[in-house]
Design a protein around this motif. Structure first.
Motif, mmCIF file in Angstrom:
data_model
loop_
_atom_site.group_PDB
_atom_site.id
_atom_site.type_symbol
_atom_site.label_atom_id
_atom_site.label_comp_id
_atom_site.label_asym_id
_atom_site.label_seq_id
_atom_site.Cartn_x
_atom_site.Cartn_y
_atom_site.Cartn_z
ATOM 1 N N THR A 56 0.838 -1.203 0.000
ATOM 2 C CA THR A 56 0.000 0.000 0.000
ATOM 3 C C THR A 56 0.871 1.250 0.000
ATOM 4 O O THR A 56 0.608 2.211 -0.731
ATOM 5 C CB THR A 56 -0.918 0.023 1.232
ATOM 6 N N VAL A 60 0.455 3.737 -2.947
ATOM 7 C CA VAL A 60 -0.220 4.993 -2.599
ATOM 8 C C VAL A 60 0.786 6.069 -2.198
ATOM 9 O O VAL A 60 0.742 7.191 -2.696
ATOM 10 C CB VAL A 60 -1.246 4.752 -1.463
ATOM 11 N N VAL A 145 -9.003 -9.050 9.353
ATOM 12 C CA VAL A 145 -9.299 -7.993 10.328
ATOM 13 C C VAL A 145 -9.833 -6.764 9.613
ATOM 14 O O VAL A 145 -10.818 -6.144 10.034
ATOM 15 C CB VAL A 145 -8.031 -7.649 11.147
ATOM 16 N N LEU A 146 -9.202 -6.406 8.482
ATOM 17 C CA LEU A 146 -9.587 -5.195 7.752
ATOM 18 C C LEU A 146 -11.023 -5.276 7.248
ATOM 19 O O LEU A 146 -11.808 -4.350 7.400
ATOM 20 C CB LEU A 146 -8.626 -4.991 6.568
ATOM 21 N N ARG A 150 -12.946 -5.243 11.481
ATOM 22 C CA ARG A 150 -12.976 -3.784 11.450
ATOM 23 C C ARG A 150 -13.621 -3.304 10.158
ATOM 24 O O ARG A 150 -13.188 -2.313 9.564
ATOM 25 C CB ARG A 150 -11.559 -3.215 11.593
ATOM 26 N N ASP A 153 -14.802 0.301 10.141
ATOM 27 C CA ASP A 153 -13.678 1.219 10.045
ATOM 28 C C ASP A 153 -13.290 1.442 8.591
ATOM 29 O O ASP A 153 -13.070 2.566 8.132
ATOM 30 C CB ASP A 153 -12.509 0.611 10.835
ATOM 31 N N GLU A 157 -13.358 4.717 6.244
ATOM 32 C CA GLU A 157 -12.230 5.146 5.424
ATOM 33 C C GLU A 157 -12.683 5.467 4.004
ATOM 34 O O GLU A 157 -12.289 6.480 3.415
ATOM 35 C CB GLU A 157 -11.190 4.027 5.415
ATOM 36 N N VAL A 160 -14.273 8.749 3.952
ATOM 37 C CA VAL A 160 -13.296 9.839 3.997
ATOM 38 C C VAL A 160 -12.713 10.090 2.607
ATOM 39 O O VAL A 160 -12.607 11.241 2.151
ATOM 40 C CB VAL A 160 -12.171 9.515 5.010
ATOM 41 N N VAL A 161 -12.358 9.011 1.909
ATOM 42 C CA VAL A 161 -11.772 9.161 0.577
ATOM 43 C C VAL A 161 -12.788 9.789 -0.379
ATOM 44 O O VAL A 161 -12.461 10.671 -1.182
ATOM 45 C CB VAL A 161 -11.277 7.796 0.049
ATOM 46 N N ALA A 164 -13.033 13.437 0.375
ATOM 47 C CA ALA A 164 -11.851 14.133 -0.144
ATOM 48 C C ALA A 164 -11.972 14.322 -1.651
ATOM 49 O O ALA A 164 -11.639 15.387 -2.184
ATOM 50 C CB ALA A 164 -10.588 13.345 0.204
ATOM 51 N N ALA A 167 -14.303 17.117 -2.285
ATOM 52 C CA ALA A 167 -13.667 18.391 -1.939
ATOM 53 C C ALA A 167 -12.717 18.844 -3.036
ATOM 54 O O ALA A 167 -12.736 20.011 -3.446
ATOM 55 C CB ALA A 167 -12.916 18.247 -0.612
ATOM 56 N N VAL B 76 -3.236 -3.310 10.086
ATOM 57 C CA VAL B 76 -4.568 -2.914 9.623
ATOM 58 C C VAL B 76 -4.796 -1.419 9.870
ATOM 59 O O VAL B 76 -5.273 -0.701 8.985
ATOM 60 C CB VAL B 76 -5.649 -3.740 10.348
ATOM 61 N N VAL B 91 -6.540 16.969 -0.834
ATOM 62 C CA VAL B 91 -7.335 18.168 -0.532
ATOM 63 C C VAL B 91 -6.411 19.372 -0.298
ATOM 64 O O VAL B 91 -6.655 20.472 -0.805
ATOM 65 C CB VAL B 91 -8.239 17.922 0.690
#
Lengths: 193, 120
Positions: A56, A60, A145-146, A150, A153, A157, A160-161, A164, A167, B76, B91
């Motif tokens: 990642t 990223v 887990v991801l 979770r 969670d 995420e 949020v992306v 963004a 925005a 994670v 942003v």
């Protein structure tokens, strides 16, 4: 022992590239150095057993964020102007803060310790390793887990992306059209704003 | 010597974190500030991953031979943090591009001078 040498070498490379970033005034070079920094960090993550984090970070951190920074530079400017005043106060501040943090780090469990609270806690550490295969059937514990334990969670995420993305589009998309209109004819600016 | 070796990761994390903070405080160029923020973020990732490592352990993917796995939970958390970090960078950079369009500069002190002139 070999592993330790590899990690120490990679970490030292990280520090060298950060010093380069601080010193360089050519922003293009600084951005490329940041890409290098992320790639070296990804290599170090592999040595520290975090393979999912490593790819990642490589994709990223070293890929997308370098492209974003290069894109921003192409719209703005490549050179950072020289500083007019000295930075001794800031240097003192970060040195003192760093020294305090290092003093605090002396109490941390050593690197690789199997008895540290992170590893030994029965609910958050051991449980995923021992039982995730029975509960989810996925051999990669990080994935289980991801996406399972979770999952909310990860959904957050994604939100949020998405936010963004909206925005960035609302900041850039409309304005681009506006500036183009300003160049062709300078009327109607009030309507567009 | 072995104490230094076991603490080396944390100390490097602190050095990187302070370097990022130093860039954020002293550099007036906005793109440079975003770079400093990225360095700061990556140092935190590094701290988490160091804590998850077990000596002699292997990546947390279940295989038959392995006896010891590194802790998957920090991995994670950091996966999420990396993606959120790049979203905030995007942003921030979009704001910088807009600031450049309005003021013709990405240097904080020049922008402040223009603001003061506009206010008069």
């Amino acid at each position: 022992m070999t592993e330790q040498i590899v990690i120490v070498t990679l970490l030292t490379f990280l520090v060298i590239s950060v010093v380069g970033i601080i010193v360089l005034r050519n922003l293009l070079a600084a951005v490329i150095l940041l890409g290098l920094y992320s790639l070296v960090a990804a290599g170090a993550f592999v040595v520290m057993d975090a393979v999912d984090v490593a790819f990642t970070e490589a994709a990223v951190g070293a890929g997308i964020s370098t492209i974003l920074l290069l894109g921003a530079l192409s719209y703005t400017t490549h050179v950072q102007k020289p500083q007019k005043h000295n930075n001794y106060a800031a240097l003192l501040f970060v040195t003192v803060t760093g020294a305090l943090l290092i003093y605090g780090s002396l109490d941390l469990p050593g690197y690789g310790s199997a008895t540290s609270p992170v590893q030994a806690h029965p609910e958050v550490g051991r449980r995923f390793i021992d039982e995730s295969i029975l509960e989810t059937g996925v051999p990669n514990i990080v994935t289980s887990v991801l996406a399972s334990y979770r999952g909310y969670d990860t959904l957050g995420e994604t939100a949020v992306v998405f936010t963004a993305g909206i925005a960035v589009l609302s900041l850039l998309g409309r304005r681009r059209r506006l500036t183009r209109d300003e160049h062709s004819n300078s009327t109607d600016e009030e309507d567009l704003v | 010597m072995s104490f230094v070796a076991s603490m080396y990761n944390y100390w490097i994390v602190i050095v990187l974190m302070m370097a990022g903070l130093y860039i954020l405080i002293t550099r007036h160029n906005l793109v440079k500030k975003m770079i400093g923020l990225s360095i700061f973020q990556t140092s935190i990732f590094y701290l988490y991953i160091s804590m998850g490592k077990v000596a002699g352990g292997t990546a947390p993917i279940l295989i038959d031979e392995a006896v010891q796995y590194s802790n998957p939970l920090p991995h994670v958390l950091i996966l999420t943090a990396i993606v959120v970090g790049v979203a905030t960078t995007a942003v921030g950079l979009a704001l910088i591009v807009r600031i450049h369009e309005s003021y013709g500069s990405i240097e904080e002190d020049e922008i402040r001078v223009q603001e003061a002139e506009d206010a008069q």
